[in-house]
Design a protein around this motif. Sequence first.
Motif, PDB file in Angstrom:
ATOM      1  N   LEU A 223       0.842  -1.090   0.574  1.00  0.00           N
ATOM      2  CA  LEU A 223       0.069   0.800   0.055  1.00  0.00           C
ATOM      3  C   LEU A 223       0.954   1.684  -0.348  1.00  0.00           C
ATOM      4  O   LEU A 223       0.687   2.219   0.592  1.00  0.00           O
ATOM      5  CB  LEU A 223      -0.792   0.224   1.390  1.00  0.00           C
ATOM      6  N   HIS A 224       2.346   1.928  -0.779  1.00  0.00           N
ATOM      7  CA  HIS A 224       2.953   2.052  -0.348  1.00  0.00           C
ATOM      8  C   HIS A 224       2.446   2.914  -2.045  1.00  0.00           C
ATOM      9  O   HIS A 224       4.183   4.022  -1.078  1.00  0.00           O
ATOM     10  CB  HIS A 224       4.055   1.465  -0.075  1.00  0.00           C
ATOM     11  N   PHE A 225       2.493   2.897  -3.019  1.00  0.00           N
ATOM     12  CA  PHE A 225       2.512   3.287  -4.077  1.00  0.00           C
ATOM     13  C   PHE A 225       1.861   4.529  -3.859  1.00  0.00           C
ATOM     14  O   PHE A 225       0.962   5.106  -3.719  1.00  0.00           O
ATOM     15  CB  PHE A 225       2.006   2.274  -5.441  1.00  0.00           C
ATOM     16  N   PRO A 226       2.601   5.525  -4.685  1.00  0.00           N
ATOM     17  CA  PRO A 226       2.063   6.618  -5.069  1.00  0.00           C
ATOM     18  C   PRO A 226       0.451   7.031  -6.002  1.00  0.00           C
ATOM     19  O   PRO A 226       0.202   7.955  -5.412  1.00  0.00           O
ATOM     20  CB  PRO A 226       3.446   7.609  -6.159  1.00  0.00           C
ATOM     21  N   ASP A 227      -0.197   5.867  -6.046  1.00  0.00           N
ATOM     22  CA  ASP A 227      -1.089   6.263  -6.977  1.00  0.00           C
ATOM     23  C   ASP A 227      -2.150   5.451  -6.615  1.00  0.00           C
ATOM     24  O   ASP A 227      -3.095   5.056  -6.657  1.00  0.00           O
ATOM     25  CB  ASP A 227      -0.900   5.582  -8.186  1.00  0.00           C
ATOM     26  N   LEU A 228      -1.295   4.362  -5.107  1.00  0.00           N
ATOM     27  CA  LEU A 228      -2.084   3.916  -4.696  1.00  0.00           C
ATOM     28  C   LEU A 228      -4.007   4.981  -4.112  1.00  0.00           C
ATOM     29  O   LEU A 228      -4.562   5.709  -4.631  1.00  0.00           O
ATOM     30  CB  LEU A 228      -2.424   3.541  -3.293  1.00  0.00           C
ATOM     31  N   SER A 229      -4.705   4.276  -4.606  1.00  0.00           N
ATOM     32  CA  SER A 229      -6.515   4.470  -5.182  1.00  0.00           C
ATOM     33  C   SER A 229      -7.610   3.399  -4.253  1.00  0.00           C
ATOM     34  O   SER A 229      -6.899   2.355  -4.596  1.00  0.00           O
ATOM     35  CB  SER A 229      -7.128   4.276  -5.973  1.00  0.00           C
ATOM     36  N   ILE A 230      -8.033   3.769  -4.099  1.00  0.00           N
ATOM     37  CA  ILE A 230      -9.604   2.807  -3.478  1.00  0.00           C
ATOM     38  C   ILE A 230     -10.001   1.770  -4.980  1.00  0.00           C
ATOM     39  O   ILE A 230     -10.148   0.316  -5.067  1.00  0.00           O
ATOM     40  CB  ILE A 230     -10.836   3.597  -3.264  1.00  0.00           C
ATOM     41  N   GLN A 231     -10.196   2.278  -6.076  1.00  0.00           N
ATOM     42  CA  GLN A 231     -10.407   1.107  -7.302  1.00  0.00           C
ATOM     43  C   GLN A 231      -9.236   0.318  -7.507  1.00  0.00           C
ATOM     44  O   GLN A 231      -9.436  -0.964  -7.731  1.00  0.00           O
ATOM     45  CB  GLN A 231     -10.305   2.080  -8.045  1.00  0.00           C
ATOM     46  N   GLY A 232      -7.925   0.836  -7.653  1.00  0.00           N
ATOM     47  CA  GLY A 232      -6.995  -0.372  -7.731  1.00  0.00           C
ATOM     48  C   GLY A 232      -6.547  -0.734  -6.308  1.00  0.00           C
ATOM     49  O   GLY A 232      -6.436  -2.386  -6.420  1.00  0.00           O
ATOM     50  N   CYS A 233      -7.192  -0.563  -5.342  1.00  0.00           N
ATOM     51  CA  CYS A 233      -7.157  -1.835  -4.088  1.00  0.00           C
ATOM     52  C   CYS A 233      -8.483  -2.597  -3.985  1.00  0.00           C
ATOM     53  O   CYS A 233      -8.764  -3.639  -4.117  1.00  0.00           O
ATOM     54  CB  CYS A 233      -7.511  -1.006  -2.602  1.00  0.00           C
ATOM     55  N   VAL A 234      -9.257  -2.123  -4.642  1.00  0.00           N
ATOM     56  CA  VAL A 234     -10.143  -3.183  -5.163  1.00  0.00           C
ATOM     57  C   VAL A 234     -10.117  -4.562  -6.248  1.00  0.00           C
ATOM     58  O   VAL A 234     -10.236  -5.041  -6.319  1.00  0.00           O
ATOM     59  CB  VAL A 234     -11.952  -2.636  -5.588  1.00  0.00           C
ATOM     60  N   GLU A 235      -9.398  -3.682  -7.261  1.00  0.00           N
ATOM     61  CA  GLU A 235      -9.066  -4.876  -8.158  1.00  0.00           C
ATOM     62  C   GLU A 235      -8.198  -5.654  -7.708  1.00  0.00           C
ATOM     63  O   GLU A 235      -8.000  -7.152  -7.986  1.00  0.00           O
ATOM     64  CB  GLU A 235      -8.281  -3.850  -9.630  1.00  0.00           C
ATOM     65  N   VAL A 236      -7.194  -5.414  -6.479  1.00  0.00           N
ATOM     66  CA  VAL A 236      -6.064  -6.180  -5.776  1.00  0.00           C
ATOM     67  C   VAL A 236      -7.227  -6.878  -5.331  1.00  0.00           C
ATOM     68  O   VAL A 236      -7.644  -8.608  -5.574  1.00  0.00           O
ATOM     69  CB  VAL A 236      -5.414  -5.965  -5.043  1.00  0.00           C
ATOM     70  N   LEU A 237      -7.993  -6.850  -4.821  1.00  0.00           N
ATOM     71  CA  LEU A 237      -9.061  -7.541  -3.510  1.00  0.00           C
ATOM     72  C   LEU A 237     -10.258  -8.818  -4.796  1.00  0.00           C
ATOM     73  O   LEU A 237      -9.726  -9.946  -4.084  1.00  0.00           O
ATOM     74  CB  LEU A 237      -9.951  -6.689  -2.683  1.00  0.00           C
ATOM     75  N   ASP A 238     -10.611  -8.508  -5.610  1.00  0.00           N
ATOM     76  CA  ASP A 238     -10.507  -8.809  -6.581  1.00  0.00           C
ATOM     77  C   ASP A 238     -10.447 -10.533  -7.033  1.00  0.00           C
ATOM     78  O   ASP A 238     -10.369 -11.066  -6.772  1.00  0.00           O
ATOM     79  CB  ASP A 238     -11.403  -8.021  -8.007  1.00  0.00           C
ATOM     80  N   SER A 239      -8.615  -9.236  -7.515  1.00  0.00           N
ATOM     81  CA  SER A 239      -7.782 -10.785  -7.707  1.00  0.00           C
ATOM     82  C   SER A 239      -7.489 -11.821  -6.739  1.00  0.00           C
ATOM     83  O   SER A 239      -7.319 -13.090  -7.115  1.00  0.00           O
ATOM     84  CB  SER A 239      -6.418 -10.675  -8.017  1.00  0.00           C
ATOM     85  N   LEU A 240      -7.456 -11.447  -5.844  1.00  0.00           N
ATOM     86  CA  LEU A 240      -7.042 -12.338  -3.943  1.00  0.00           C
ATOM     87  C   LEU A 240      -8.062 -13.431  -4.217  1.00  0.00           C
ATOM     88  O   LEU A 240      -8.073 -14.487  -3.963  1.00  0.00           O
ATOM     89  CB  LEU A 240      -6.808 -11.263  -3.285  1.00  0.00           C
TER      90      LEU A 240
END
Length: 297
Positions: A223-240
Motif C-alpha cells: 500500500l505504499h504506491f504513489p498512485d494508490l487508490s480505492i479502485q486499485g485496491c478493489v482490483e487487487v481484492l478481486d484478484s485475491l
Amino acid sequence: MDAKFRTALCVSQGQENLAPSELKKLRNKQRKAKRKAEQESALAAQVQVKREQHHKARQQQEQGDPEAPQLDELIPDKLARAEDPLEQAIKFLLPLRTLAADRIETHLMAFEIYFRKEKPLLMLQSLKRAWRLDSGHHHLHDCLVRFQRWMDAALKDLNPNVAAVLTAETQPMFRGRSALQMAEEFMETGAGGSQAAALWGARALRRLLPERTQHALATATALHFPDLSIQGCVEVLDSLREGDFGPCENEIEQYIKACHTKFPYAIAFKPPGQVQECAENHVEDIPLQPKEITVNN
C-alpha cells in the motif's frame, strides 16, 4: 390550350434559347432529378413492404401461428450470456480497431480474444500494435509473458512458416528472454512504479512460479504506491478472491483490514456489520410536499 401543354411549350421554347453547353447541363440535371425521384420511390416502397411484413409476422405470433417467422427479442439475460461470446467480442472489437486504434486497450483486448481462440498471427499483430503505443505497459507485460509461454509449448506443432514469422517478429519484444526472465525483470524494475504494475507483475510471476506466491502476494498487496487508490485496491481484492494467488483467506482478511485503515470511509473495505449498519442508517432523499414547502418558506 391545356395548362400542362402550355407549360411544356414554354419550357421547350426556353431550352431553345439556351446555349448548347447550358442545355446539356440542364438535361443532365433533369435526368439526375428523375433518377433520384425513382430511387426515393423505390426505397419508400421497400420500407412499406418490410413494415407490412413485420406487422404481419407480429400478428401471426400473437395469434399463435407456428409457421410465423420468429422475431429477435432483446432479452437482457440472453444478451449477457451469448452462446458464442468470443465471436460476439470480435464483432465489438472490429470497429474499435478502426476508431480507437491509438488506444492500447484496444489491442490488449484484441490479444485477449485471439489468445483464447489460439490465433497466433492475430495475437502477434495485437502485441506489435500495443508495443508501438506503450512498450512498458503493465498489461502488455502480462500478455508478452503468456505469449512467450504459449509459443514455448506450441511452436513445434505450428506450420514452419508461421513459426518462423513468430520467432522473427517477437525478437524485438522478447530480446532473447524467457517468460520467467521477463517476469523477474519486470518485478525488479517495473512493478514498483504503480499499483496496477505491481498487481500485473505479481500475477505473472505467480503463474510461472507458484512457489514464489508469498513474494507475489506481498508485492500485489503493498500500500505504499504513489498512485494508490480505492479502485486499485478493489482490483487487487478481486484478484485475491478470484484465486489468482491461490487459496489465501488470511491474506484477504488482512488486506481488507489494511485497506479499511487506509480508506476508512470506503464501503468496499468495511466489515460486514458496518456495511449493514450503513445500509440501515441510510436515509433516502424524499422530495418535500407542497404543504411542507409552504411551511418552510
